[in-house]
Scaffold this motif. Structure first.
Motif, PDB file in Angstrom:
ATOM      1  N   ASP A 161       0.842  -1.195   0.000  1.00 37.30           N
ATOM      2  CA  ASP A 161       0.000   0.000   0.000  1.00 37.30           C
ATOM      3  C   ASP A 161       0.872   1.239   0.000  1.00 37.30           C
ATOM      4  OD1 ASP A 161      -2.499  -1.323   0.047  1.00 37.30           O
ATOM      5  OD2 ASP A 161      -2.265  -1.714   2.183  1.00 37.30           O
ATOM      6  N   ILE A 162       0.476   2.234  -0.817  1.00 36.83           N
ATOM      7  CA  ILE A 162       1.273   3.455  -0.927  1.00 36.83           C
ATOM      8  C   ILE A 162       0.525   4.679  -0.403  1.00 36.83           C
ATOM      9  CG2 ILE A 162       2.642   2.620  -2.866  1.00 36.83           C
ATOM     10  CD1 ILE A 162       0.814   4.260  -4.717  1.00 36.83           C
ATOM     11  N   LEU A 163      -0.773   4.535  -0.094  1.00 35.40           N
ATOM     12  CA  LEU A 163      -1.534   5.691   0.360  1.00 35.40           C
ATOM     13  C   LEU A 163      -2.795   5.203   1.060  1.00 35.40           C
ATOM     14  CD1 LEU A 163      -1.572   8.824   0.205  1.00 35.40           C
ATOM     15  CD2 LEU A 163      -2.886   8.608  -1.919  1.00 35.40           C
ATOM     16  N   TYR A 164      -3.126   5.833   2.192  1.00 34.16           N
ATOM     17  CA  TYR A 164      -4.360   5.465   2.881  1.00 34.16           C
ATOM     18  C   TYR A 164      -5.191   6.715   3.155  1.00 34.16           C
ATOM     19  CZ  TYR A 164      -1.963   6.791   7.279  1.00 34.16           C
ATOM     20  OH  TYR A 164      -1.292   7.450   8.277  1.00 34.16           O
ATOM     21  N   ALA A 165      -6.482   6.497   3.360  1.00 32.45           N
ATOM     22  CA  ALA A 165      -7.411   7.606   3.471  1.00 32.45           C
ATOM     23  C   ALA A 165      -8.558   7.208   4.401  1.00 32.45           C
ATOM     24  CB  ALA A 165      -7.946   7.973   2.083  1.00 32.45           C
ATOM     25  N   ASN A 166      -9.507   8.121   4.570  1.00 31.08           N
ATOM     26  CA  ASN A 166     -10.798   7.778   5.157  1.00 31.08           C
ATOM     27  C   ASN A 166     -11.870   8.219   4.170  1.00 31.08           C
ATOM     28  OD1 ASN A 166     -11.010  10.560   5.451  1.00 31.08           O
ATOM     29  ND2 ASN A 166     -10.571  10.535   7.657  1.00 31.08           N
ATOM     30  N   GLY A 167     -13.110   8.277   4.597  1.00 31.71           N
ATOM     31  CA  GLY A 167     -14.184   8.630   3.675  1.00 31.71           C
ATOM     32  C   GLY A 167     -14.197  10.076   3.267  1.00 31.71           C
ATOM     33  N   THR A 168     -13.269  10.870   3.818  1.00 36.49           N
ATOM     34  CA  THR A 168     -13.192  12.286   3.459  1.00 36.49           C
ATOM     35  C   THR A 168     -12.022  12.584   2.534  1.00 36.49           C
ATOM     36  OG1 THR A 168     -14.198  12.918   5.566  1.00 36.49           O
ATOM     37  CG2 THR A 168     -12.979  14.622   4.384  1.00 36.49           C
ATOM     38  N   GLY A 169     -10.816  12.084   2.875  1.00 29.73           N
ATOM     39  CA  GLY A 169      -9.640  12.367   2.057  1.00 29.73           C
ATOM     40  C   GLY A 169      -8.423  11.610   2.535  1.00 29.73           C
ATOM     41  N   PHE A 170      -7.261  11.959   1.991  1.00 28.57           N
ATOM     42  CA  PHE A 170      -6.016  11.244   2.271  1.00 28.57           C
ATOM     43  C   PHE A 170      -5.535  11.526   3.693  1.00 28.57           C
ATOM     44  CE2 PHE A 170      -5.094  12.040  -2.472  1.00 28.57           C
ATOM     45  CZ  PHE A 170      -5.891  10.961  -2.835  1.00 28.57           C
ATOM     46  N   LEU A 171      -4.895  10.490   4.277  1.00 28.16           N
ATOM     47  CA  LEU A 171      -4.378  10.621   5.640  1.00 28.16           C
ATOM     48  C   LEU A 171      -2.873  10.410   5.735  1.00 28.16           C
ATOM     49  CD1 LEU A 171      -7.149   8.711   7.636  1.00 28.16           C
ATOM     50  CD2 LEU A 171      -6.892  11.190   7.356  1.00 28.16           C
ATOM     51  N   PRO A 211       6.712  12.691 -18.883  1.00 27.63           N
ATOM     52  CA  PRO A 211       6.134  11.840 -17.844  1.00 27.63           C
ATOM     53  C   PRO A 211       4.656  11.584 -18.105  1.00 27.63           C
ATOM     54  CG  PRO A 211       6.299  14.098 -17.065  1.00 27.63           C
ATOM     55  CD  PRO A 211       6.927  14.069 -18.424  1.00 27.63           C
ATOM     56  N   PHE A 212       4.172  10.501 -17.536  1.00 29.35           N
ATOM     57  CA  PHE A 212       2.748  10.201 -17.554  1.00 29.35           C
ATOM     58  C   PHE A 212       2.228  10.357 -16.132  1.00 29.35           C
ATOM     59  CE2 PHE A 212       4.551   7.972 -21.123  1.00 29.35           C
ATOM     60  CZ  PHE A 212       3.644   8.217 -22.137  1.00 29.35           C
ATOM     61  N   ASN A 213       0.992  10.810 -16.017  1.00 29.16           N
ATOM     62  CA  ASN A 213       0.390  10.978 -14.712  1.00 29.16           C
ATOM     63  C   ASN A 213      -0.667   9.914 -14.461  1.00 29.16           C
ATOM     64  OD1 ASN A 213       0.486  14.532 -15.120  1.00 29.16           O
ATOM     65  ND2 ASN A 213       1.835  13.291 -13.879  1.00 29.16           N
ATOM     66  N   ILE A 214      -0.606   9.323 -13.287  1.00 30.38           N
ATOM     67  CA  ILE A 214      -1.684   8.482 -12.783  1.00 30.38           C
ATOM     68  C   ILE A 214      -2.357   9.254 -11.657  1.00 30.38           C
ATOM     69  CG2 ILE A 214      -2.286   6.327 -11.636  1.00 30.38           C
ATOM     70  CD1 ILE A 214      -1.431   5.941 -14.498  1.00 30.38           C
ATOM     71  N   THR A 215      -3.667   9.381 -11.711  1.00 29.79           N
ATOM     72  CA  THR A 215      -4.402  10.113 -10.698  1.00 29.79           C
ATOM     73  C   THR A 215      -4.937   9.160  -9.639  1.00 29.79           C
ATOM     74  OG1 THR A 215      -5.072  11.812 -12.286  1.00 29.79           O
ATOM     75  CG2 THR A 215      -6.337  11.676 -10.250  1.00 29.79           C
ATOM     76  N   LEU A 216      -4.574   9.407  -8.388  1.00 28.75           N
ATOM     77  CA  LEU A 216      -5.163   8.716  -7.252  1.00 28.75           C
ATOM     78  C   LEU A 216      -6.161   9.684  -6.631  1.00 28.75           C
ATOM     79  CD1 LEU A 216      -1.958   7.205  -5.560  1.00 28.75           C
ATOM     80  CD2 LEU A 216      -3.232   6.354  -7.523  1.00 28.75           C
ATOM     81  N   SER A 217      -7.406   9.277  -6.514  1.00 24.01           N
ATOM     82  CA  SER A 217      -8.408  10.221  -6.031  1.00 24.01           C
ATOM     83  C   SER A 217      -9.475   9.517  -5.220  1.00 24.01           C
ATOM     84  CB  SER A 217      -9.051  10.972  -7.202  1.00 24.01           C
ATOM     85  OG  SER A 217      -9.655  10.070  -8.106  1.00 24.01           O
ATOM     86  N   MET A 218     -10.282  10.319  -4.549  1.00 21.31           N
ATOM     87  CA  MET A 218     -11.406   9.836  -3.760  1.00 21.31           C
ATOM     88  C   MET A 218     -12.683  10.206  -4.498  1.00 21.31           C
ATOM     89  SD  MET A 218      -9.733   8.544  -1.248  1.00 21.31           S
ATOM     90  CE  MET A 218     -11.106   8.122  -0.181  1.00 21.31           C
ATOM     91  N   SER A 219     -13.490   9.204  -4.834  1.00 24.80           N
ATOM     92  CA  SER A 219     -14.722   9.459  -5.567  1.00 24.80           C
ATOM     93  C   SER A 219     -15.917   9.382  -4.627  1.00 24.80           C
ATOM     94  CB  SER A 219     -14.881   8.445  -6.698  1.00 24.80           C
ATOM     95  OG  SER A 219     -15.025   7.136  -6.182  1.00 24.80           O
ATOM     96  N   GLY A 220     -16.972  10.056  -5.009  1.00 22.44           N
ATOM     97  CA  GLY A 220     -18.173  10.053  -4.191  1.00 22.44           C
ATOM     98  C   GLY A 220     -18.253  11.298  -3.326  1.00 22.44           C
ATOM     99  N   THR A 221     -19.131  11.235  -2.340  1.00 24.12           N
ATOM    100  CA  THR A 221     -19.409  12.384  -1.477  1.00 24.12           C
ATOM    101  C   THR A 221     -18.956  12.087  -0.054  1.00 24.12           C
ATOM    102  OG1 THR A 221     -21.350  12.920  -2.818  1.00 24.12           O
ATOM    103  CG2 THR A 221     -21.214  13.949  -0.639  1.00 24.12           C
ATOM    104  N   SER A 222     -18.254  13.065   0.539  1.00 24.58           N
ATOM    105  CA  SER A 222     -17.811  12.924   1.927  1.00 24.58           C
ATOM    106  C   SER A 222     -19.032  12.759   2.835  1.00 24.58           C
ATOM    107  CB  SER A 222     -17.013  14.161   2.323  1.00 24.58           C
ATOM    108  OG  SER A 222     -16.607  14.096   3.669  1.00 24.58           O
ATOM    109  N   PRO A 223     -18.985  11.900   3.838  1.00 21.61           N
ATOM    110  CA  PRO A 223     -17.824  11.138   4.337  1.00 21.61           C
ATOM    111  C   PRO A 223     -17.765   9.705   3.810  1.00 21.61           C
ATOM    112  CG  PRO A 223     -19.573  11.044   5.954  1.00 21.61           C
ATOM    113  CD  PRO A 223     -20.126  11.805   4.785  1.00 21.61           C
ATOM    114  N   ASN A 224     -18.306   9.480   2.606  1.00 21.28           N
ATOM    115  CA  ASN A 224     -18.372   8.112   2.067  1.00 21.28           C
ATOM    116  C   ASN A 224     -17.570   7.965   0.777  1.00 21.28           C
ATOM    117  OD1 ASN A 224     -20.264   7.113   4.082  1.00 21.28           O
ATOM    118  ND2 ASN A 224     -21.803   8.415   3.061  1.00 21.28           N
TER     119      ASN A 224
END
Length: 797
Positions: A412-422, A586-599
Motif C-alpha cells: 500500500d502506498i496511500l491510505y485515506a478515510n471517507g473524506t480524504g487522504f491521511l 512523464p505520464f500521470n496516474i491520478t489517485l483520487s477519492m470518488s463520491g461524497t464525503s464522508p463516504n
C-alpha cells in the motif's frame, strides 16, 4: 519471382513452424507450453518463504520474452534504418527517409535499360517512397478497421492522403519522334517495372497529353490461324484456338468453347469464366502461303496510363486496369516536347487510397492495379515485458504492485478515510517511509511503531530499488537487521551505529540505532533516493510523500495529513535515465477519492488520455469497461473502469518496441518471430483453486505435504510427506538435496499443461525453480530429478 533473401537456421524455422500447433509436454519447451497470460502459479497456503522465492523466479521468467527472427521467403525489406527502428506513432518516411531502391529490393526495383522500337537504349532507376504523414504505426480504434469493437496495433493510412509512390526515372529521357499523334518509337517495345515485363501496345500524344497502353499476362503465346493449343494457369486448363485473322488486322479467338469479339492489337476480352485474353500483335500476309497469326496474353492485364497535362501533376490523370479506373492511384508522366521529339523523364504512380487503410497484425495492403508488391504488418516486438498495477485496496487504500530487483512487490502506498487522504502506506501504524531526495541523503528515521516499509533506490548507473523493513533489538548494543520485504531474506544482520548495509548496489548508512525506541536513523549513499522506484526493466514511479503544507483538493504526489486532500498525481517515466527516450515526457496516474464525503472511496485513473498527453488510441475494449492505450515507447496502459473504483495496469517493455512492417513482393512469406510474452502470471493459493484456475495452465510449486494441488497432480493424498513411501514412489525424490520438475498434460482441462516443481525441503524447491527459470542446467523430457545439494544444480536422473 521468388528468392530466399534471408536464411533462417533450421532450428529457428522448426520452432516458428510449431507456433500454430500444440506442443508436446517437454521441459525443453516449457515456456512455450506455459505462457504467462494463461498460467496460474499455485502455492501451498502454508508454503515456506523458499517456495515463494521459487515461484517468483518462475513468474519473472514467464513475464518476459525475447525478440525472435523473422523467417522470410521471397523478396522483402523491413521498414527500419541501421540506427532507427520503426516505433509507434512514427511514419515510414521518418524512418526510411529516402525510401527503397535496388539496394533494398534488388529484383523488384532493379535498375534497367529500356530499348525503344528504333533500337535506342535508355537507362532508368526504380524507387518506392513513402508519404510524409502515412503509412503510420499506431494504436487505434475505428469502426471500419478489422477490429471495430476494440483498439488495435496497426499500420494506418488516412483516406485520400498519400500512402506511398512508385517511380521509374530515366537517367537520360527516353524519346520518340512525334508522328501523327503516335509515339512510334515507344509502340511495340517493352519495359520492366516492379519485376514485371510490360509490352507497350499503344502510345499516343496530343497537346500536353500522353496515353500509354501496357500489357502483360500469365502466358504469352503466338498461334497461327485455326491453330489450337492448351495452357494451364493456376491449375486451370484453357484450350485456345485462333479462329480468324482478317485483312483489317483483327483476330478472333475461341477459349474453352467461348468466342471473343474481333480484336485489334491492344484490346482485351474478358470471358465468363473470369480470365482475360489480350491481343498484342497481328500478322496478316495477303498472298498464297502468307502467314496469318496473332500474339496474345492469356490471363492478360492491360494498363492504360493517361496524363492529361504532362507538364504538371493533376488529379485528372488516371490509370486503368482492364478498362476499369483504379481510383486509388494517381499518375504523373514527366515529359517535354522540343518540336521534334517527345521526351519522357519519369513515370510516377501515387497511391492515394480513397478509403482508410487498416493493417492489423498479419495483415497487408497490396499496391493497387499493378498488384506487384504489398505492405504488411507482422506485429510489435519487445525484448521483455513487466507488469505494474495501481489499484484500490479496499475502500480507503491504494496498492502498488511492481517488479523490483529482488522480485514482485505488492504494498500500500496511500491510505485515506471517507473524506480524504491521511498518509503514505497502509495505515497510521504501517506507513511507507518516503521523503524528498535531500532528506534521504541527510538521514531518515524509521520507527517500527509507525512504519512498515521503506524504499531504498540508487540511480546511475544501476538504477535499482528495494522494498525494505528494519528490525531493531538489544537495548544495550542497539542492533538492527535490514530485511528485504519481497523475499523475506535478512540482507544485513546485527548492524549498529556507523556501519553500512549493502543491498545490491545500494549502500545504506546506519547513523543511529535506538532499540529502546524501535528507531533507525539512516541515509542512502551516492545517488540514493527514497521517493521513487526504478522497476527491474527501468520504469520510474514517483511515490507519494507526506508534507506539512496543505495541498488542497489535489497535488503532485505531495499530501497533507489533514484528510482534506482528495487528489494526487503520480509521475511515471519510461526508462531510467529518461534521456535515452526520444521526446520523453512523464505520464500521470491520478489517485483520487470518488463520491461524497464522508463516504468517498479510492479510485485510480490515467490522467492524460489523448495523444497530447502522450498516449495513443485510448478507447474501450468492446463493452468491457476497460480502456486501453499505448505510449510511443510501446508501453501498454489499461484502465479498468467497471464499478466505482477504477484501477490501472501497465505493461512496460523495458526497451522501445520494434514495429515489424515490410514492403515485399506479393508472393513473399514472412513468419514473424516476435516475442512470446506471457503477460500477467496468476498467483493463487492451493485452497483458492477453482474451476477458472483449473481451466488454465498450472505450475504447482512445493511438495505434496504443503501444496494440495501438487498432491492431486501426483495422485497422492493430501498431505503426503517426503518420508512416505507413496511420495518417493510418485516422485523419485527420497532425501534432502533432491527435487522433481515434471511437466504433463493437465488432468483438469484438455489442451492445457501442468508442471510440478517440488523439492524434499523448501530450499530444494527454491533451487530447482531458479534452475528452471535460468535454463541451467538445460532440461528435456517430461520429468527430471535434480541434485540441489548446492546452488549449482545438476541433473541427477
Amino acid at each position: 519471382m521468388k528468392i530466399l533473401k534471408k536464411i533462417v537456421p533450421i532450428a529457428v524455422m522448426s520452432l516458428l513452424a510449431c507456433t500454430s500447433f500444440a506442443f508436446a509436454a517437454d521441459l525443453a519447451t516449457w515456456q512455450d507450453s506455459l505462457p504467462g497470460a494463461d498460467t496460474a502459479i499455485v502455492l501451498g497456503e502454508s508454503a515456506a518463504t523458499t517456495d515463494n522465492l521459487g515461484a517468483i523466479n518462475i513468474a519473472s521468467t514467464l513475464s518476459t520474452g525475447a525478440v525472435g527472427v523473422d523467417a522470410i521467403t521471397g523478396e522483402a525489406e523491413k521498414i527500419e534504418a541501421s540506427n532507427n527502428k520503426l516505433n509507434l506513432n512514427e511514419t515510414f518516411a521518418s524512418v526510411e527517409v529516402g525510401g527503397f531502391d535496388d539496394t533494398e529490393l534488388p529484383l523488384m526495383l532493379a535498375d534497367g535499360t529500356y530499348r525503344a522500337d528504333d533500337g535506342d537504349d535508355f537507362d532508368y532507376t526504380q524507387k518506392i517512397t513513402f508519404g510524409a504523414l502515412y503509412p503510420e504505426a499506431t494504436f487505434l480504434k475505428d469502426s471500419d478497421s478489422p477490429t471495430p469493437d476494440e483498439p488495435a496495433l496497426m499500420i494506418y493510412g488516412d483516406g485520400d492522403k498519400q500512402f506511398l509512390n512508385y517511380s521509374l526515372r530515366f537517367t537520360k529521357s527516353a524519346k520518340s519522334t512525334n508522328t501523327s499523334g503516335t509515339l512510334d518509337d515507344f509502340e511495340d517495345s517493352s519495359i520492366k517495372m516492379l519485376g514485371e515485363t510490360y509490352e507497350i501496345v499503344g502510345a499516343d500524344v496530343a497537346t500536353h497529353k500522353i496515353t500509354l497502353q501496357l500489357m502483360t499476362g500469365a502466358v504469352k503465346a503466338t498461334l497461327n490461324e485455326e491453330e489450337e493449343a492448351t495452357y494451364t494457369i493456376d491449375d486451370v486448363t484453357y484450350t485456345v484456338k485462333l479462329d480468324i485473322v482478317d485483312s483489317e488486322g483483327k483476330a478472333r479467338f475461341i477459349v474453352n468453347g467461348e468466342s471473343t469479339d474481333a480484336l485489334i492489337a491492344g484490346q482485351i476480352h474478358k470471358f465468363t469464366f473470369d480470365i482475360e485474353l489480350g491481343l498484342t500483335e497481328v500478322l496478316y500476309q495477303d498472298w498464297a502461303g502468307g502467314k496469318r497469326q496473332a500474339t496474345f496474353y492469356l490471363g492478360a492485364e492491360k494498363l492504360t496510363l493517361e496524363d492529361t497535362d504532362y507538364t504538371t501533376y493533376g488529379a485528372s490523370d488516371y490509370i486503368e486496369l482492364n478498362n476499369d479506373n483504379i481510383l486509388d492511384l494517381k499518375l504523373d508522366i514527366g515529359a517535354s516536347f522540343d518540336g521534334t521529339d517527345l521526351k519522357i523523364s519519369k513515370i510516377v504512380f501515387y497511391w492515394n487510397p480513397e478509403d482508410d487503410i487498416f493493417m492489423t497484425k498479419d495483415g497487408s495492403a497490396t499496391f493497387p492495379g499493378l498488384g506487384s508488391f504489398k505492405v504488411s504488418f507482422e506485429g510489435l516486438k519487445t525484448t521483455s515485458e513487466e507488469q505494474i498495477e495501481i489499484e484500490p485496496d479496499g475502500s480507503h487504500k491504494f496498492e502498488l504492485t511492481v517488479p523490483l530487483e529482488s522480485g514482485i512487490a505488492s504494498f500500500d502506498i496511500l491510505y485515506a478515510n471517507g473524506t480524504g487522504f491521511l498518509g503514505v502506506g497502509k495505515d497510521a501504524t504501517s506507513k511507507l517511509l518516503t521523503n524528498t531526495t535531500d532528506y534521504c541523503v541527510a538521514g531518515l528515521v524509521y520507527d517500527e511503531d509507525v512504519h512498515r516499509y521503506f524504499i531504498a533506490t540508487v540511480g546511475d548507473p544501476t538504477y535499482e530499488s528495494y522494498l525494505l523493513k528494519a528490525n531493531t533489538y538489544d537495548n544495550l548494543n542497539n542492533y538492527v537487521d535490514i530485511i528485504d520485504a519481497v523475499t523475506g531474506v535478512t540482507v544485513c544482520e546485527s548492524e549498529t551505529n556507523g556501519s553500512t548495509c549493502d543491498v545490491g548496489d545500494i549502500v545504506i548508512n546506519i547513523h543511529n540505532v535506538n532499540a529502546g525506541e524501535n528507531q533507525l536513523n539512516y541515509s542512502i549513499a551516492g545517488t540514493g533516493y527514497c521517493d521513487r522506484i526504478y522497476t527491474e526493466e527501468g520504469m520510474t514511479v514517483y511515490l507519494p510523500v507526506e508534507s506539512a503544507d496543505d495541498q488542497g483538493a489535489s497535488g503532485f504526489r505531495l499530501i497533507d495529513t489533514s484528510g482534506n486532500q482528495t487528489g494526487l498525481y503520480l509521475d511515471i517515466w519510461e526508462e531510467a535515465p529518461v534521456t535515452e527516450i526520444k521526446d520523453a515526457t512523464p505520464f500521470n496516474i491520478t489517485l483520487s477519492m470518488s463520491g461524497t464525503s464522508p463516504n468517498r472511496e479510492t479510485t485510480v485513473s490515467i490522467t492524460d488520455t489523448d495523444e497530447s498527453g502522450g498516449l495513443l488510441g485510448y478507447a474501450e475494449i468492446g463493452d468491457t469497461d476497460n480502456y486501453a492505450a499505448y505510449s510511443n515507447f510501446s508501453t501498454y496502459w489499461l484502465e479498468k473502469t467497471g464499478g466505482n473504483q477504477n484501477s490501472v495496469e501497465i505493461i512496460y517493455p523495458g526497451e522501445e518496441g520494434d514495429v515489424s512492417a515490410y514492403v515485399s513482393e506479393i508472393t513473399a512469406s514472412i513468419i514473424s518471430g516476435a516475442a512470446t510474452v506471457g503477460g500477467k502470471v496468476t498467483p493463487v493459493m492451493d485452497t483458492e483453486v477453482d474451476e477458472t484456475i483449473k481451466g488454465m495452465n498450472i505450475i504447482s510449486v512445493g511438495g505434496s505435504a504443503i501444496n494440495s494441488i501438487t498432491a492431486d497432480l501426483l495422485g497422492l493424498d493430501y498431505p503426503t510427506y517426503g518420508t512416505d513411501d507413496a511420495w518417493v514412489e510418485a516422485t523419485g525424490v527420497s532425501t534432502i538435496g533432491e527435487a522433481l520438475i515434471k511437466i504433463m498434460d493437465s488432468k483438469y482441462t484438455d489442451g492445457k499443461y501442468a508442471m510440478i516443481v517440488a523439492g524434499y525441503e523448501g530450499l530444494d524447491t527454491q533451487r530447482a525453480a531458479k534452475a528452471l527459470s535460468e535454463g541451467t542446467p538445460a532440461l528435456s523430457g517430461e520429468s527430471v530429478i535434480l541434485s540441489t545439494v548446492s546452488e549449482e544444480v545438476v541433473v541427477a536422473s
